[in-house]
Design a protein around this motif. Sequence first.
Motif, PDB file in Angstrom:
ATOM      1  N   LEU A  66    -135.792  24.355   1.540  1.00 22.25           N
ATOM      2  CA  LEU A  66    -135.395  25.487   0.705  1.00 22.25           C
ATOM      3  C   LEU A  66    -134.855  26.621   1.562  1.00 22.25           C
ATOM      4  CD1 LEU A  66    -138.366  25.686  -1.829  1.00 22.25           C
ATOM      5  CD2 LEU A  66    -136.156  24.540  -2.098  1.00 22.25           C
ATOM      6  N   THR A  67    -133.896  27.345   1.010  1.00 22.78           N
ATOM      7  CA  THR A  67    -133.359  28.538   1.662  1.00 22.78           C
ATOM      8  C   THR A  67    -134.210  29.742   1.253  1.00 22.78           C
ATOM      9  OG1 THR A  67    -131.910  29.052  -0.197  1.00 22.78           O
ATOM     10  CG2 THR A  67    -131.015  27.588   1.527  1.00 22.78           C
ATOM     11  N   ASP A  68    -133.995  30.845   1.938  1.00 23.41           N
ATOM     12  CA  ASP A  68    -134.689  32.076   1.564  1.00 23.41           C
ATOM     13  C   ASP A  68    -134.395  32.433   0.108  1.00 23.41           C
ATOM     14  OD1 ASP A  68    -135.615  32.212   4.157  1.00 23.41           O
ATOM     15  OD2 ASP A  68    -134.328  33.891   4.739  1.00 23.41           O
ATOM     16  N   GLN A  69    -133.140  32.306  -0.283  1.00 18.63           N
ATOM     17  CA  GLN A  69    -132.751  32.654  -1.654  1.00 18.63           C
ATOM     18  C   GLN A  69    -133.450  31.765  -2.677  1.00 18.63           C
ATOM     19  OE1 GLN A  69    -128.532  32.512  -2.389  1.00 18.63           O
ATOM     20  NE2 GLN A  69    -128.731  33.351  -4.443  1.00 18.63           N
ATOM     21  N   LEU A  70    -133.571  30.478  -2.390  1.00 20.57           N
ATOM     22  CA  LEU A  70    -134.242  29.571  -3.313  1.00 20.57           C
ATOM     23  C   LEU A  70    -135.735  29.867  -3.432  1.00 20.57           C
ATOM     24  CD1 LEU A  70    -132.482  26.207  -2.396  1.00 20.57           C
ATOM     25  CD2 LEU A  70    -132.249  27.509  -4.533  1.00 20.57           C
ATOM     26  N   ARG A  71    -136.306  30.486  -2.410  1.00 22.47           N
ATOM     27  CA  ARG A  71    -137.735  30.801  -2.440  1.00 22.47           C
ATOM     28  C   ARG A  71    -138.043  32.107  -3.192  1.00 22.47           C
ATOM     29  NH1 ARG A  71    -137.738  28.340   2.955  1.00 22.47           N
ATOM     30  NH2 ARG A  71    -139.310  26.720   2.976  1.00 22.47           N
ATOM     31  N   GLU A  72    -137.058  32.957  -3.400  1.00 25.98           N
ATOM     32  CA  GLU A  72    -137.315  34.288  -3.977  1.00 25.98           C
ATOM     33  C   GLU A  72    -138.039  34.234  -5.324  1.00 25.98           C
ATOM     34  OE1 GLU A  72    -133.510  36.268  -4.000  1.00 25.98           O
ATOM     35  OE2 GLU A  72    -133.648  36.745  -1.860  1.00 25.98           O
ATOM     36  N   GLY A 102    -140.959  38.220   6.033  1.00 30.00           N
ATOM     37  CA  GLY A 102    -140.278  38.718   4.844  1.00 30.00           C
ATOM     38  C   GLY A 102    -140.877  38.170   3.558  1.00 30.00           C
ATOM     39  N   TYR A 103    -141.330  36.914   3.577  1.00 26.12           N
ATOM     40  CA  TYR A 103    -141.969  36.328   2.396  1.00 26.12           C
ATOM     41  C   TYR A 103    -143.300  37.030   2.129  1.00 26.12           C
ATOM     42  CZ  TYR A 103    -138.902  32.287   3.465  1.00 26.12           C
ATOM     43  OH  TYR A 103    -137.852  31.443   3.757  1.00 26.12           O
ATOM     44  N   ARG A 104    -144.033  37.294   3.206  1.00 24.00           N
ATOM     45  CA  ARG A 104    -145.333  37.969   3.044  1.00 24.00           C
ATOM     46  C   ARG A 104    -145.132  39.398   2.545  1.00 24.00           C
ATOM     47  NH1 ARG A 104    -145.803  34.766   7.683  1.00 24.00           N
ATOM     48  NH2 ARG A 104    -145.575  36.478   9.161  1.00 24.00           N
ATOM     49  N   GLU A 105    -144.104  40.065   3.058  1.00 17.53           N
ATOM     50  CA  GLU A 105    -143.803  41.419   2.578  1.00 17.53           C
ATOM     51  C   GLU A 105    -143.408  41.403   1.106  1.00 17.53           C
ATOM     52  OE1 GLU A 105    -140.924  42.915   5.376  1.00 17.53           O
ATOM     53  OE2 GLU A 105    -142.435  43.131   6.950  1.00 17.53           O
ATOM     54  N   ARG A 106    -142.668  40.383   0.697  1.00 13.97           N
ATOM     55  CA  ARG A 106    -142.287  40.265  -0.715  1.00 13.97           C
ATOM     56  C   ARG A 106    -143.542  40.122  -1.585  1.00 13.97           C
ATOM     57  NH1 ARG A 106    -137.077  38.825  -2.623  1.00 13.97           N
ATOM     58  NH2 ARG A 106    -137.136  38.534  -4.871  1.00 13.97           N
ATOM     59  N   LEU A 107    -144.488  39.292  -1.147  1.00 15.17           N
ATOM     60  CA  LEU A 107    -145.742  39.135  -1.897  1.00 15.17           C
ATOM     61  C   LEU A 107    -146.536  40.439  -1.919  1.00 15.17           C
ATOM     62  CD1 LEU A 107    -146.796  35.590  -0.647  1.00 15.17           C
ATOM     63  CD2 LEU A 107    -146.055  36.199  -2.960  1.00 15.17           C
ATOM     64  N   ARG A 108    -146.551  41.149  -0.802  1.00 12.95           N
ATOM     65  CA  ARG A 108    -147.259  42.441  -0.755  1.00 12.95           C
ATOM     66  C   ARG A 108    -146.618  43.464  -1.693  1.00 12.95           C
ATOM     67  NH1 ARG A 108    -147.909  41.466   5.022  1.00 12.95           N
ATOM     68  NH2 ARG A 108    -150.111  41.028   5.373  1.00 12.95           N
ATOM     69  N   GLY A 109    -145.357  43.277  -2.036  1.00 14.33           N
ATOM     70  CA  GLY A 109    -144.694  44.164  -2.986  1.00 14.33           C
ATOM     71  C   GLY A 109    -145.344  44.104  -4.368  1.00 14.33           C
ATOM     72  N   PHE A 110    -146.020  43.023  -4.665  1.00 15.06           N
ATOM     73  CA  PHE A 110    -146.722  42.881  -5.946  1.00 15.06           C
ATOM     74  C   PHE A 110    -148.141  43.415  -5.867  1.00 15.06           C
ATOM     75  CE2 PHE A 110    -143.289  39.897  -6.253  1.00 15.06           C
ATOM     76  CZ  PHE A 110    -142.875  40.033  -7.570  1.00 15.06           C
ATOM     77  N   TYR A 111    -148.755  43.315  -4.691  1.00 15.95           N
ATOM     78  CA  TYR A 111    -150.104  43.841  -4.478  1.00 15.95           C
ATOM     79  C   TYR A 111    -150.247  44.078  -2.977  1.00 15.95           C
ATOM     80  CZ  TYR A 111    -155.123  44.480  -4.546  1.00 15.95           C
ATOM     81  OH  TYR A 111    -156.382  45.007  -4.391  1.00 15.95           O
ATOM     82  N   GLY A 112    -150.255  45.324  -2.592  1.00 16.63           N
ATOM     83  CA  GLY A 112    -150.199  45.698  -1.184  1.00 16.63           C
ATOM     84  C   GLY A 112    -151.414  45.368  -0.356  1.00 16.63           C
TER      85      GLY A 112
END
Length: 182
Positions: A66-72, A102-112
Amino acid sequence: MVEEAAQASAGAPGPVPPAIVVMGVAGCGKSAVGIALAAALDVVFIEGDRLHPPENVARMASGEPLTDQLREGWLDAIGERIATSIGEGQGVVAACSALKRGYRERLRGFYGDLVFLYLKIDPATARQRVASRKGHFMPASLVDSQFAILEPPGSDERALTIDATRPVADVVADAVQLLANS
C-alpha cells in the motif's frame, strides 16, 4: 476506589482510560498481543486489519504494498474508532501497523494521548510467521516492503518498545508493567 467514586459523583474527572496502539510489521503479533492486552486491561479491542477497505485488501493479497495515500482512509477509520471509544469513556487497544511517524501523527490527530506499543521483530521471524498464517490476506512477500518503510518510534514519541519474538503472554506481561510505569 471509594475516593474515585466520590470524585466522579462530585463532578471531578475520573481516571483517563488508556488508549494504546499495538504497532509493528506484519507477523510481529499485533492482533494476538492486542487481544490479550485489551483483555488484561479490560478495555475495547480494535482490529485494524478489519477496517481496511476491500480495495486495499485485494491489493495486499495480490502482493502489492500500500502507498501512503491508500493508507489514509484506513488510518482515519482506526483513529475514529479510537476517538469514539475514548469519548464513550472506554479504554481501547488497537492493532495497527503504524509503520511511519506520519501515520502515528495522523492517529494522534484523533486522540493526542495515544501510547504506541512497538512490537520489535527481525525480518526472518516476521517472514516465517506470516508464511505460516492461514486465511490472512497479507502474503509473506510483503514483509520486506514493511521493513523498508518502517520508522521505529523516536525517543520523542510516546512509545514503548518490546521484543516480540517471545511468547505472547510474556510480551503482554511486559506491556502491562511498562504501561503501569509510564
